[in-house]
Design an enzyme around this catalytic site. Structure first.
Site, PDB file in Angstrom:
ATOM      1  N   SER A  11       0.837  -1.198   0.000  1.00  0.00           N
ATOM      2  CA  SER A  11       0.000   0.000   0.000  1.00  0.00           C
ATOM      3  C   SER A  11       0.875   1.252   0.000  1.00  0.00           C
ATOM      4  O   SER A  11       1.614   1.498   0.960  1.00  0.00           O
ATOM      5  CB  SER A  11      -0.908   0.026   1.231  1.00  0.00           C
ATOM      6  N   HIS A  36      -1.242  -1.351  -4.131  1.00  0.00           N
ATOM      7  CA  HIS A  36      -2.509  -1.015  -3.479  1.00  0.00           C
ATOM      8  C   HIS A  36      -2.572   0.506  -3.284  1.00  0.00           C
ATOM      9  O   HIS A  36      -1.681   1.103  -2.686  1.00  0.00           O
ATOM     10  CB  HIS A  36      -2.568  -1.742  -2.131  1.00  0.00           C
ATOM     11  N   ASP A  38      -4.800   3.465  -1.770  1.00  0.00           N
ATOM     12  CA  ASP A  38      -5.891   3.752  -0.840  1.00  0.00           C
ATOM     13  C   ASP A  38      -6.442   5.156  -1.070  1.00  0.00           C
ATOM     14  O   ASP A  38      -5.788   6.149  -0.757  1.00  0.00           O
ATOM     15  CB  ASP A  38      -5.371   3.646   0.597  1.00  0.00           C
ATOM     16  N   MET A  40      -9.063   7.914  -0.072  1.00  0.00           N
ATOM     17  CA  MET A  40      -9.935   8.299   1.052  1.00  0.00           C
ATOM     18  C   MET A  40     -10.427   9.723   0.856  1.00  0.00           C
ATOM     19  O   MET A  40      -9.681  10.579   0.369  1.00  0.00           O
ATOM     20  CB  MET A  40      -9.143   8.221   2.363  1.00  0.00           C
ATOM     21  N   HIS A  69      -8.342   0.931  -3.961  1.00  0.00           N
ATOM     22  CA  HIS A  69      -9.308   0.698  -2.875  1.00  0.00           C
ATOM     23  C   HIS A  69     -10.006   2.022  -2.568  1.00  0.00           C
ATOM     24  O   HIS A  69      -9.418   2.902  -1.951  1.00  0.00           O
ATOM     25  CB  HIS A  69      -8.517   0.154  -1.660  1.00  0.00           C
ATOM     26  N   MET A  71     -12.307   4.338  -0.674  1.00  0.00           N
ATOM     27  CA  MET A  71     -13.017   4.548   0.594  1.00  0.00           C
ATOM     28  C   MET A  71     -13.672   5.923   0.480  1.00  0.00           C
ATOM     29  O   MET A  71     -13.279   6.885   1.152  1.00  0.00           O
ATOM     30  CB  MET A  71     -12.014   4.481   1.769  1.00  0.00           C
ATOM     31  N   MET A 140     -11.401  -6.412   5.409  1.00  0.00           N
ATOM     32  CA  MET A 140     -10.694  -5.384   6.188  1.00  0.00           C
ATOM     33  C   MET A 140     -10.371  -5.950   7.571  1.00  0.00           C
ATOM     34  O   MET A 140     -11.264  -6.405   8.286  1.00  0.00           O
ATOM     35  CB  MET A 140     -11.555  -4.127   6.343  1.00  0.00           C
ATOM     36  N   ASP A 178      -6.639  -6.772   4.280  1.00  0.00           N
ATOM     37  CA  ASP A 178      -6.092  -5.417   4.289  1.00  0.00           C
ATOM     38  C   ASP A 178      -6.154  -4.808   5.682  1.00  0.00           C
ATOM     39  O   ASP A 178      -7.237  -4.577   6.220  1.00  0.00           O
ATOM     40  CB  ASP A 178      -6.906  -4.558   3.301  1.00  0.00           C
TER      41      ASP A 178
HETATM   42  C1  DX5 Z   1      -6.581   1.216   5.698  1.00  0.00           C
HETATM   43  C2  DX5 Z   1      -6.083   0.945   4.305  1.00  0.00           C
HETATM   44  C3  DX5 Z   1      -4.951  -0.040   4.266  1.00  0.00           C
HETATM   45  C4  DX5 Z   1      -3.679   0.455   4.892  1.00  0.00           C
HETATM   46  C5  DX5 Z   1      -2.749  -0.702   5.130  1.00  0.00           C
HETATM   47  O1  DX5 Z   1      -7.684   2.020   5.631  1.00  0.00           O
HETATM   48  O2  DX5 Z   1      -7.118   0.444   3.514  1.00  0.00           O
HETATM   49  O3  DX5 Z   1      -4.715  -0.445   2.925  1.00  0.00           O
HETATM   50  O4  DX5 Z   1      -3.023   1.377   4.088  1.00  0.00           O
HETATM   51  O5  DX5 Z   1      -1.654  -0.227   5.871  1.00  0.00           O
HETATM   52  P1  DX5 Z   1      -1.027  -1.086   7.059  1.00  0.00           P
HETATM   53  O6  DX5 Z   1      -0.454  -2.316   6.421  1.00  0.00           O
HETATM   54  O7  DX5 Z   1      -0.003  -0.186   7.632  1.00  0.00           O
HETATM   55  O8  DX5 Z   1      -2.139  -1.414   8.010  1.00  0.00           O
HETATM   56 ZN    ZN Z   2      -6.635  -0.478   1.545  1.00  0.00          ZN
END
Ligand code: DX5
Ligand code: ZN
Length: 219
Positions: A11, A36, A38, A40, A69, A71, A140, A178
């Site tokens: 990620s 990956h 993320d 947000m 991903h 969110m 998750m 994840d």
């Molecule tokens: C959390 C994200 C994860 C996160 C994983 O909301 O969706 O993908 O970045 O990071 P680590 O491995 O540090 O938990």
């Molecule tokens: Zn993620």
């Protein structure tokens, strides 16, 4: 039992944002299977990261599939933007849409792979009716929003149950886990049925980046 190859999806939320092109180039030369990303929105989750223009500008530095991903809520109206920016797999949360099947169709119409992400408290029942339409389920193992949170082992029985259903139905749907994955819990995650491990902190905070990727996939 045949030993399956476990995929790793680092990620970039834990990468150095001031050197993202360099981070992606070093992932090209690593054993990572995808990247990956993320996304947000500061609304669906209490954190704000990157959007389509940034993804588009870094996409050319990576040879790996982009595992995006989302969110964000609402999600459906933005899917085409992420597809055009270079996403290969687009995952969303069921809580972010009024119509899961329609959102799946929007992603498929963009010719992208479909993922659905389920939070620690979200039941598997939310996705079972559409399981045969999706390429990846993200289990998750933290509440989404931040990197570096503690792994929640209580999601493992849900993942084993999903593994069983996928096997019984002979589906190709992959299970990605994840959140909070490290060298102490990766084996449990794989034994409970994970095909893909996402990892931010464990990979990007380690002294030897590629050794960590290799170690995670070798449990
Ligand atoms: C959390 C994200 C994860 C996160 C994983 O909301 O969706 O993908 O970045 O990071 P680590 O491995 O540090 O938990
Ligand atoms: Zn993620």
């Amino acid at each position: 039992m045949v030993h399956k190859k476990i995929k790793v999806s680092p990620s970039i939320l834990s990468a150095d944002f001031s050197k993202l092109s360099w981070e992606l180039e070093r992932l090209n030369h690593s054993d990572a299977d995808m990247v990956h990303v993320d996304v947000m929105d500061g609304h669906f989750v209490p954190n704000l990261t990157f959007g389509p223009p940034l993804i588009k500008s870094i996409r050319k530095y990576s040879k790996l599939p982009f595992d995006v991903h989302l969110m964000i809520s609402p999600v459906e109206i933005y899917i085409k933007n992420y597809a055009d920016a270079g996403a290969d797999i687009i995952s969303f949360h069921p809580e972010a849409t009024h119509n899961i099947e329609k959102t799946i169709k929007v992603i498929k119409d963009c010719k992208k792979k479909v993922g659905v992400a389920i939070n620690p408290k979200t039941s598997l029942n939310t996705i079972l009716p559409v399981l045969n339409q999706i390429d990846q389920v993200i289990i998750m193992s933290v509440n989404p929003g931040f990197a570096g949170q503690k792994f929640m082992p209580e999601v493992l029985p849900k993942m084993s149950e999903l593994r069983k259903i996928i096997n019984e139905k002979k589906l190709k749907t992959e299970i990605e886990i994840d959140g909070g994955i490290d060298f102490d819990n990766a084996r449990d995650a794989i034994q409970a049925g994970a095909d893909i491990l996402v990892s931010g902190t464990t990979i990007f905070n380690s002294s030897n980046f590629n050794d960590s990727i290799k170690k995670l996939s070798s449990f």
